[in-house]
Motif scaffolding. Structure first.
Motif, mmCIF file in Angstrom:
data_model
loop_
_atom_site.group_PDB
_atom_site.id
_atom_site.type_symbol
_atom_site.label_atom_id
_atom_site.label_comp_id
_atom_site.label_asym_id
_atom_site.label_seq_id
_atom_site.Cartn_x
_atom_site.Cartn_y
_atom_site.Cartn_z
ATOM 1 N N VAL A 140 0.840 -1.200 0.000
ATOM 2 C CA VAL A 140 0.000 0.000 0.000
ATOM 3 C C VAL A 140 0.877 1.253 0.000
ATOM 4 O O VAL A 140 1.816 1.351 0.806
ATOM 5 C CB VAL A 140 -0.906 0.019 1.257
ATOM 6 C CG1 VAL A 140 -1.821 1.236 1.246
ATOM 7 C CG2 VAL A 140 -1.715 -1.255 1.343
ATOM 8 N N PRO A 141 0.619 2.225 -0.874
ATOM 9 C CA PRO A 141 1.336 3.502 -0.801
ATOM 10 C C PRO A 141 1.073 4.174 0.547
ATOM 11 O O PRO A 141 -0.020 4.039 1.120
ATOM 12 C CB PRO A 141 0.745 4.318 -1.953
ATOM 13 C CG PRO A 141 0.109 3.309 -2.859
ATOM 14 C CD PRO A 141 -0.343 2.185 -1.992
ATOM 15 N N LYS A 142 2.048 4.902 1.044
ATOM 16 C CA LYS A 142 1.910 5.499 2.372
ATOM 17 C C LYS A 142 0.714 6.441 2.447
ATOM 18 O O LYS A 142 -0.020 6.448 3.437
ATOM 19 C CB LYS A 142 3.194 6.240 2.744
ATOM 20 C CG LYS A 142 3.200 6.749 4.189
ATOM 21 C CD LYS A 142 4.578 7.181 4.631
ATOM 22 C CE LYS A 142 4.587 7.560 6.106
ATOM 23 N NZ LYS A 142 5.958 7.876 6.589
ATOM 24 N N VAL A 143 0.485 7.203 1.409
ATOM 25 C CA VAL A 143 -0.630 8.156 1.438
ATOM 26 C C VAL A 143 -1.960 7.419 1.557
ATOM 27 O O VAL A 143 -2.883 7.868 2.254
ATOM 28 C CB VAL A 143 -0.599 9.065 0.180
ATOM 29 C CG1 VAL A 143 -0.801 8.261 -1.103
ATOM 30 C CG2 VAL A 143 -1.637 10.167 0.285
ATOM 31 N N GLU A 144 -2.070 6.266 0.896
ATOM 32 C CA GLU A 144 -3.303 5.479 0.984
ATOM 33 C C GLU A 144 -3.466 4.869 2.379
ATOM 34 O O GLU A 144 -4.579 4.832 2.932
ATOM 35 C CB GLU A 144 -3.280 4.371 -0.071
ATOM 36 C CG GLU A 144 -4.555 3.529 -0.112
ATOM 37 C CD GLU A 144 -4.486 2.427 -1.152
ATOM 38 O OE1 GLU A 144 -5.076 1.344 -0.905
ATOM 39 O OE2 GLU A 144 -3.847 2.644 -2.204
ATOM 40 N N ALA A 145 -2.351 4.409 2.954
ATOM 41 C CA ALA A 145 -2.408 3.831 4.296
ATOM 42 C C ALA A 145 -2.819 4.883 5.317
ATOM 43 O O ALA A 145 -3.652 4.630 6.199
ATOM 44 C CB ALA A 145 -1.050 3.233 4.666
ATOM 45 N N VAL A 146 -2.223 6.079 5.213
ATOM 46 C CA VAL A 146 -2.570 7.162 6.138
ATOM 47 C C VAL A 146 -4.037 7.525 6.001
ATOM 48 O O VAL A 146 -4.759 7.719 6.991
ATOM 49 C CB VAL A 146 -1.667 8.395 5.882
ATOM 50 C CG1 VAL A 146 -2.188 9.612 6.651
ATOM 51 C CG2 VAL A 146 -0.229 8.083 6.269
ATOM 52 N N SER A 147 -4.524 7.607 4.773
ATOM 53 C CA SER A 147 -5.930 7.950 4.531
ATOM 54 C C SER A 147 -6.863 6.912 5.150
ATOM 55 O O SER A 147 -7.878 7.256 5.767
ATOM 56 C CB SER A 147 -6.176 8.057 3.023
ATOM 57 O OG SER A 147 -7.541 8.269 2.756
ATOM 58 N N TYR A 148 -6.499 5.628 5.008
ATOM 59 C CA TYR A 148 -7.342 4.545 5.533
ATOM 60 C C TYR A 148 -7.512 4.667 7.045
ATOM 61 O O TYR A 148 -8.635 4.609 7.568
ATOM 62 C CB TYR A 148 -6.723 3.194 5.169
ATOM 63 C CG TYR A 148 -7.475 2.003 5.704
ATOM 64 C CD1 TYR A 148 -8.580 1.480 5.027
ATOM 65 C CD2 TYR A 148 -7.084 1.395 6.895
ATOM 66 C CE1 TYR A 148 -9.272 0.388 5.527
ATOM 67 C CE2 TYR A 148 -7.781 0.301 7.402
ATOM 68 C CZ TYR A 148 -8.875 -0.205 6.720
ATOM 69 O OH TYR A 148 -9.568 -1.281 7.224
ATOM 70 N N PHE A 149 -6.407 4.848 7.759
ATOM 71 C CA PHE A 149 -6.499 4.880 9.223
ATOM 72 C C PHE A 149 -6.966 6.240 9.739
ATOM 73 O O PHE A 149 -7.512 6.339 10.835
ATOM 74 C CB PHE A 149 -5.161 4.483 9.850
ATOM 75 C CG PHE A 149 -4.903 3.002 9.749
ATOM 76 C CD1 PHE A 149 -5.650 2.098 10.502
ATOM 77 C CD2 PHE A 149 -3.945 2.508 8.882
ATOM 78 C CE1 PHE A 149 -5.433 0.740 10.396
ATOM 79 C CE2 PHE A 149 -3.728 1.148 8.771
ATOM 80 C CZ PHE A 149 -4.480 0.250 9.536
ATOM 81 N N PHE A 150 -6.789 7.304 8.919
ATOM 82 C CA PHE A 150 -7.331 8.604 9.300
ATOM 83 C C PHE A 150 -8.855 8.554 9.298
ATOM 84 O O PHE A 150 -9.514 9.075 10.214
ATOM 85 C CB PHE A 150 -6.822 9.681 8.336
ATOM 86 C CG PHE A 150 -7.288 11.066 8.680
ATOM 87 C CD1 PHE A 150 -6.663 11.791 9.677
ATOM 88 C CD2 PHE A 150 -8.381 11.636 8.020
ATOM 89 C CE1 PHE A 150 -7.099 13.073 10.013
ATOM 90 C CE2 PHE A 150 -8.824 12.907 8.343
ATOM 91 C CZ PHE A 150 -8.177 13.628 9.347
ATOM 92 N N GLU A 151 -9.418 7.913 8.277
ATOM 93 C CA GLU A 151 -10.880 7.777 8.205
ATOM 94 C C GLU A 151 -11.415 6.950 9.366
ATOM 95 O O GLU A 151 -12.526 7.182 9.851
ATOM 96 C CB GLU A 151 -11.277 7.141 6.880
ATOM 97 C CG GLU A 151 -11.100 8.047 5.666
ATOM 98 C CD GLU A 151 -11.494 7.365 4.361
ATOM 99 O OE1 GLU A 151 -12.163 6.311 4.425
ATOM 100 O OE2 GLU A 151 -11.116 7.880 3.291
ATOM 101 N N LYS A 152 -10.616 5.967 9.830
ATOM 102 C CA LYS A 152 -11.047 5.154 10.972
ATOM 103 C C LYS A 152 -10.826 5.874 12.297
ATOM 104 O O LYS A 152 -11.293 5.419 13.345
ATOM 105 C CB LYS A 152 -10.275 3.830 11.006
ATOM 106 C CG LYS A 152 -10.604 2.898 9.845
ATOM 107 C CD LYS A 152 -9.967 1.537 10.033
ATOM 108 C CE LYS A 152 -10.657 0.751 11.140
ATOM 109 N NZ LYS A 152 -10.177 -0.641 11.241
ATOM 110 N N GLY A 153 -10.081 6.992 12.268
ATOM 111 C CA GLY A 153 -9.795 7.722 13.504
ATOM 112 C C GLY A 153 -8.858 6.955 14.416
ATOM 113 O O GLY A 153 -8.938 7.084 15.648
ATOM 114 N N ASP A 154 -7.955 6.156 13.823
ATOM 115 C CA ASP A 154 -7.063 5.300 14.618
ATOM 116 C C ASP A 154 -5.690 5.972 14.743
ATOM 117 O O ASP A 154 -4.818 5.831 13.886
ATOM 118 C CB ASP A 154 -6.916 3.926 13.957
ATOM 119 C CG ASP A 154 -6.258 2.911 14.868
ATOM 120 O OD1 ASP A 154 -5.452 3.329 15.712
ATOM 121 O OD2 ASP A 154 -6.556 1.711 14.741
ATOM 122 N N GLU A 155 -5.517 6.730 15.844
ATOM 123 C CA GLU A 155 -4.258 7.454 16.031
ATOM 124 C C GLU A 155 -3.064 6.536 16.287
ATOM 125 O O GLU A 155 -1.911 6.909 16.081
ATOM 126 C CB GLU A 155 -4.379 8.459 17.192
ATOM 127 C CG GLU A 155 -4.600 7.852 18.557
ATOM 128 C CD GLU A 155 -6.074 7.691 18.928
ATOM 129 O OE1 GLU A 155 -6.388 7.754 20.130
ATOM 130 O OE2 GLU A 155 -6.892 7.503 18.001
#
Length: 645
Positions: A140-155
């Motif tokens: 997974v590209p880093k930007v996609e990974a960050v987006s995925y967990f940002f949407e989940k609110g998983d700090e």
């Protein structure tokens, strides 16, 4: 085509892009059904990951350590999927495999997991496992990974991603659960047949008490219910044998807050066990030509700078005390003191090998969270010795040390053991290890050669050597199959030069000796902790704090009981009389609980005939014998240090 090399030396060619699973199927379908992961050039991979270059391949099953670790890592993901289904909105930190299972640290917000929840989670995990969902790896590209967990609110996952480079990020998905993970994983959840969630604990995020407290859920899984049942039975037996519990019941040791954590106080019974172990070591070492020495508990900073220990081990040493402008440290290791003893008088080749032994007291500042009964303490009494020898003498001396280990294993009934040959990492020379690449390779080869010639089972472990040379860590297993690290046997090619140690060789020239560091019985603390669990507190007669208890049937026979005691004591036997006004049945039961090897019941018949009715710990009636015969029997058993079986 690419060449795949197997552990047995066989080499086969395959098309690039083949997977380890496809290779396994080409060997046999049965093998393919059993394997869990693959080691490709020393790195553990998913079985479905394509191989494009020549590789060393090992197929990993449940019996392989890396196979088991992969199985438990995948089980942590399965548990996370079950937790997410029962507690929507839960956030996950990390879920690694550990020595006996796995755990996951989670943030439940204002919710809590109960013991009843654990049972429901087990049911849910079993349901999900039966779906045979594959573990699917996705880069997974880093930007996609960050987006995925940002949407989940998983700090928590976002924090992990901060330190990961783009192009090195992978997700794994099984069923309805996706996690940030580098893997590897087993092929599918169907391998997980038996599940037990064992414990709930608190754990600070990142291990920092300033951070939020997360919930840590522990579990263990197996490929069959039979293996889980056997494991749970072993755990129950281990609880009964817990050295902390037995140590208290048998009056072996205690801890006190006013003394300090990790600083055991040895009670009278423990003092006897220590004395017997030291006697064994002294007898063995005297026969092997060791000189016994005694060294101080503190030393100046300059000595530990000379040895090189201070830069490498300062975090494990107590802070210095300063007197008259000079810093002193509590002794964390005995070797520098022994080097000074070697240097105190001139030596020639005729004095070598020169062997120094000491049950030295050392102090190490273990972190509070790592302290554990006698197994991790801050005060240690070490069965230490240092052998100064020539290169020509090295093999014989190293072999003799290993033979000493085998002798001790026989005495203590240790049937399963393995030597871990700990090597250096060339990439860490000058940092973690002395920067002497040629000497590292030479001494590692010397140790390996001795082990092979001796036929001793061993495994090689990279990047675990001492900073001054390769070492052997001795792994042993107790009677119930629990693994312990007993002791070490180390080669030192650096300290001799650091301390300018010399002997005059046959050409009348100064030469630096090789040094062997060895501690076959480890420390009193760890070894007695092991023995308590190994024997379940039922020490063999020679080692037992109380060897005989004389039990008079009534007060009428007290004088005769004391006469029997007198004869045994004169023969050097540790003996007591139970002079309580209790029925004989209670005296026997209580003595069994105290784990005294022999009970001698005396009444009118025994008194009139000069005999004793013998009972053996855990075995009951052993017959009636003359007192003189019993004295001869038990003194021989003690002298032989036998198990008495």
């Amino acid at each position: 085509m690419i060449k795949i090399s197997f552990p047995d030396g066989a080499v086969r060619e395959f098309a690039p892009g083949i997977t380890a699973m496809e290779i396994a199927k080409s060997i046999s379908e049965g093998l393919a059904r059993r394997i869990l992961a693959a080691s490709v050039n020393g790195e553990v991979w998913d079985l479905s990951r394509p191989i494009y270059q020549d590789a060393q391949l090992k197929l990993l099953a449940w019996d392989d350590k890396d196979g088991k670790s992969t199985f438990w890592h995948s089980s942590a993901h399965l548990m996370a999927e079950a937790i997410e289904s029962m507690f929507p909105g839960v956030k996950f930190w990390v879920g690694p495999p550990v020595d006996n299972g796995f755990y996951y640290d989670i943030d439940l917000g204002d919710k809590h997991i109960t013991e009843e929840d654990l049972r429901q989670l087990e049911v849910k995990m079993a349901e999900l496992a039966r779906q045979n969902n594959p573990f699917i790896r996705k880069e997974v590209p880093k930007v996609e990974a960050v987006s995925y967990f940002f949407e989940k609110g998983d700090e928590y996952k976002l924090d992990l991603l901060k330190n990961l480079e783009d192009g090195a990020i992978t997700f794994y998905t099984q069923g309805g659960f996706t996690d940030l993970c580098r893997g590897p994983h087993i092929p599918h959840t169907g391998f997980i047949k038996a599940i037990k969630l064992t414990n709930i604990a608190g754990a600070y995020w990142k291990g920092d008490e300033k951070n939020k407290m997360l919930t840590r859920v522990y579990g263990v899984t197996f490929p069959s219910q039979k293996e889980l049942d056997e494991y749970l039975q072993m755990l129950e037996e281990a609880r009964k044998r817990d050295h902390r519990k037995l140590g208290k019941e048998l009056g072996i040791f205690t801890f006190d807050d006013d003394v300090g954590p990790g600083l055991p106080l040895w009670l009278p019974n423990g003092g006897i066990v220590i004395e017997e172990l030291e006697k064994l070591a002294k007898d063995t070492e005297e026969e092997a030509g060791y000189h016994r020495v005694v060294t101080p508990h503190i030393a100046k900073e300059s000595m530990y700078l000379t040895s090189g220990h201070l830069p490498y081990y300062q975090d494990s040493m107590y802070p210095p005390m300063e007197l008259e402008g000079v810093k002193y440290y509590l002794k964390a290791m005995n070797c520098p003191h022994h080097h000074k003893i070697f240097a105190a008088e001139p030596k020639s080749y005729k004095d070598l090998p020169f062997r120094l032994a000491e049950y030295g007291t050392c102090y190490r500042y273990e972190q509070s969270g790592e302290l554990f009964g006698l197994m991790r303490v801050r005060c240690l009494h070490m069965n230490d010795a240092h052998i100064y020898c020539t290169r020509e003498q090295f093999a014989d001396e190293f072999r003799a040390v290993n033979d000493m280990y085998l002798k001790y294993f026989k005495i203590f009934g240790i049937d399963k053991y393995v030597m871990r040959l700990s090597l250096h990492d060339p990439a860490k020379l000058g940092q973690k290890y002395i920067n002497e690449p040629e000497l590292w390779l030479e001494t590692e080869a010397m140790v390996r050669s001795v082990l092979i010639e001796s036929g001793i089972p061993f495994v090689e472990v990279p990047d675990e050597g001492a900073f001054y040379g390769p070492k052997i860590d001795v792994q042993i297993w107790s009677a119930i199959g629990r693994e312990f690290t007993l002791a070490t046997n180390q080669v030192d090619f650096a300290q001799g030069r650091r301390f300018k140690l010399e002997f005059t060789n046959q050409e009348n020239k100064a030469e630096t000796p090789l040094i062997i560091h060895r501690a076959p019985l480890g420390t009193h603390e760890r070894f007695i902790g092991f023995l308590l669990e190994h024997y379940a507190g039922k020490f063999p007669t020679w080692l037992a704090p109380k060897q005989v208890k004389v039990l008079p049937i009534s007060d009428k026979f007290m004088d005769y009981a004391n006469e029997v005691k007198k004869q045994l004591k004169a023969a050097g036997v540790r003996v007591e009389v139970d002079d309580r006004n209790e029925k004989i049945g209670k005296k026997i039961r209580d003595t069994e609980l105290q784990r005294v090897p022999y009970m001698l019941v005396v009444g009118e018949k025994e008194m009139n005939e000069g005999k004793v009715a013998v009972r053996r710990q855990g075995k009951g009636d052993a017959g009636v014998v003359a007192v003189t015969d019993f004295v001869a029997q038990i003194t021989k058993e003690i002298a032989d240090r036998s198990s008495g079986e």
